[in-house]
Scaffold this active site. Structure first.
Site, PDB file in Angstrom:
ATOM      1  N   ARG A 196      19.651 117.750  98.757  1.00 59.50           N
ATOM      2  CA  ARG A 196      20.556 119.055  98.972  1.00 59.50           C
ATOM      3  C   ARG A 196      20.834 119.206 100.439  1.00 59.50           C
ATOM      4  O   ARG A 196      21.376 120.002 101.135  1.00 59.50           O
ATOM      5  CB  ARG A 196      20.053 120.430  98.840  1.00 59.50           C
ATOM      6  N   ARG A 242      23.734 136.709  84.988  1.00 55.43           N
ATOM      7  CA  ARG A 242      22.780 135.878  84.024  1.00 55.43           C
ATOM      8  C   ARG A 242      21.506 136.306  83.554  1.00 55.43           C
ATOM      9  O   ARG A 242      20.771 136.960  84.460  1.00 55.43           O
ATOM     10  CB  ARG A 242      22.865 134.523  84.971  1.00 55.43           C
ATOM     11  N   ARG A 256      16.850 136.183  87.586  1.00 52.27           N
ATOM     12  CA  ARG A 256      16.001 135.606  88.538  1.00 52.27           C
ATOM     13  C   ARG A 256      16.013 136.305  89.963  1.00 52.27           C
ATOM     14  O   ARG A 256      17.152 136.755  90.186  1.00 52.27           O
ATOM     15  CB  ARG A 256      16.729 133.881  88.706  1.00 52.27           C
ATOM     16  N   ARG A 265      22.911 131.181  99.032  1.00 53.32           N
ATOM     17  CA  ARG A 265      22.943 129.931  98.490  1.00 53.32           C
ATOM     18  C   ARG A 265      24.322 129.199  98.526  1.00 53.32           C
ATOM     19  O   ARG A 265      24.351 128.139  98.750  1.00 53.32           O
ATOM     20  CB  ARG A 265      22.444 129.896  96.984  1.00 53.32           C
ATOM     21  N   LYS A 324      24.164 123.074  86.192  1.00 51.70           N
ATOM     22  CA  LYS A 324      23.443 121.912  86.318  1.00 51.70           C
ATOM     23  C   LYS A 324      22.236 122.069  85.445  1.00 51.70           C
ATOM     24  O   LYS A 324      21.797 121.296  84.457  1.00 51.70           O
ATOM     25  CB  LYS A 324      22.840 121.629  87.524  1.00 51.70           C
TER      26      LYS A 324
HETATM   27  P1  AMP Z   1      18.148 125.853  91.652  1.00 54.15           P
HETATM   28  O1  AMP Z   1      17.187 126.262  90.572  1.00 54.15           O
HETATM   29  O2  AMP Z   1      18.537 124.536  91.942  1.00 54.15           O
HETATM   30  O3  AMP Z   1      19.054 126.949  91.743  1.00 54.15           O
HETATM   31  O4  AMP Z   1      17.087 126.102  92.967  1.00 54.15           O
HETATM   32  C1  AMP Z   1      16.445 127.265  93.322  1.00 54.15           C
HETATM   33  C2  AMP Z   1      16.103 127.219  94.779  1.00 54.15           C
HETATM   34  O5  AMP Z   1      15.092 126.280  94.628  1.00 54.15           O
HETATM   35  C3  AMP Z   1      16.929 127.043  95.872  1.00 54.15           C
HETATM   36  O6  AMP Z   1      17.914 128.009  96.307  1.00 54.15           O
HETATM   37  C4  AMP Z   1      15.936 126.632  96.845  1.00 54.15           C
HETATM   38  O7  AMP Z   1      15.224 127.499  97.500  1.00 54.15           O
HETATM   39  C5  AMP Z   1      14.832 125.649  96.229  1.00 54.15           C
HETATM   40  N1  AMP Z   1      15.240 124.357  96.072  1.00 54.15           N
HETATM   41  C6  AMP Z   1      16.107 123.703  94.686  1.00 54.15           C
HETATM   42  N2  AMP Z   1      16.137 122.433  95.100  1.00 54.15           N
HETATM   43  C7  AMP Z   1      15.892 122.432  96.535  1.00 54.15           C
HETATM   44  C8  AMP Z   1      15.971 121.171  97.388  1.00 54.15           C
HETATM   45  N3  AMP Z   1      16.521 120.002  97.013  1.00 54.15           N
HETATM   46  N4  AMP Z   1      15.563 121.368  98.737  1.00 54.15           N
HETATM   47  C9  AMP Z   1      15.146 122.689  99.117  1.00 54.15           C
HETATM   48  N5  AMP Z   1      15.004 123.665  98.377  1.00 54.15           N
HETATM   49  C10 AMP Z   1      15.384 123.352  96.967  1.00 54.15           C
END
Ligand code: AMP
Length: 247
Positions: free
Chosen positions: A117, A156, A190, A201, A42
């Site tokens: 989410r 990654r 990361r 996750r 994404k």
């Molecule tokens: P991502 O970069 O989309 O993989 O998000 C990394 C982390 O940010 C996730 O594992 C969550 O800890 C937090 N996060 C991202 N989007 C959300 C959301 N909509 N609600 C709560 N936590 C989020």
């Protein structure tokens, strides 16, 4: 679209010179949620698609990461949840998103990457949109298997300057060790891209986010696409699917 046409489109997107045909069919429909399990790509697709749609790519994970890097109060609240692969509590997340969706650049649409989410966030963002412009136009869900996700994420490396610039220690090695091929920024692993946290996750994805995807499926606004293939394959697939959906 041939591979070279797709490449031209990606190059044009990068330079901000977007072919009219690619954008015109999408212009009326611009409140889009971008969903998908961990590692579905994404964050890589978001900036391309945002440019094609001519709307800001609002990446929730990146908003949190920049707050963590800046050691803001919000970042400190988010950090421990992100480290464990859990969702940041809704009261923190929804406040930040409501604020971002009031910015002038999001008034004519947005590509919201990583939200909602869970069902509570879905209800909250639906209510928020109802008070302004209406409702979400489409939910693009990029799908990949758990095995592919682990393969991608443990190897990654992400650029500190731009999270859509990614390398992989086996499948897309950078020309210079630890340096981003696109912008020469430093690459890093990361903190949540470890096997244990990727598993956590995925648990969140199944328990909390899949019900959101099903909800939007039942409402008839879901566009599912496969996330398997090259970056340009998936961009092309997303454009084709969005154009077919919007007619
Ligand atoms: P991502 O970069 O989309 O993989 O998000 C990394 C982390 O940010 C996730 O594992 C969550 O800890 C937090 N996060 C991202 N989007 C959300 C959301 N909509 N609600 C709560 N936590 C989020």
């Amino acid at each position: 679209m041939t591979e070279s046409a797709t490449q031209l489109l990606l190059n044009a997107t990068e330079s901000g010179n977007i072919p009219a045909a690619a954008r015109l069919r999408l212009r009326e429909h611009s409140r889009i949620f971008l969903a998908g399990p961990p590692g579905s790509g994404k964050g890589t697709q978001g900036p391309f698609l945002g440019k094609l749609l001519e709307v800001p790519h609002v990446h929730i994970g990146d908003l949190f990461r920049s707050n963590v890097a800046g050691r803001t109060k919000l970042g400190m609240k988010a950090m421990k949840h992100m480290r464990r692969g859990e969702l940041v509590p809704d009261e923190v997340t929804l406040g930040m998103v409501a604020e971002r969706l009031q910015d002038p650049d999001t008034q004519h649409g947005f590509l919201l990457d990583g939200l909602p989410r869970n069902l509570n966030q879905a209800e909250a963002v639906d209510d928020l949109l109802a008070t302004t412009s209406g409702k979400v136009d489409a939910v693009l869900n990029v799908d990949i298997s758990r095995e592919e996700s682990f393969r991608r994420l443990v190897g990654r490396r992400v650029c500190r300057n731009d999270s859509s610039h990614v390398a992989h220690i086996m499948y897309a090695t950078p020309h210079k060790y630890g340096i981003c091929d696109v912008c020469n920024g430093p690459l890093y692993l990361r903190e949540d891209d470890t096997r244990h946290t990727i598993g956590a996750r995925w648990d969140v994805w199944h328990a909390q986010t899949e019900p959101v995807v099903r909800k939007y499926g039942a409402e008839g606004v879901l566009i599912p696409i496969s996330g398997i293939g090259t970056v340009s394959d998936i961009t092309e697939r997303a454009i084709t699917a969005l154009n077919a959906y919007f007619g």
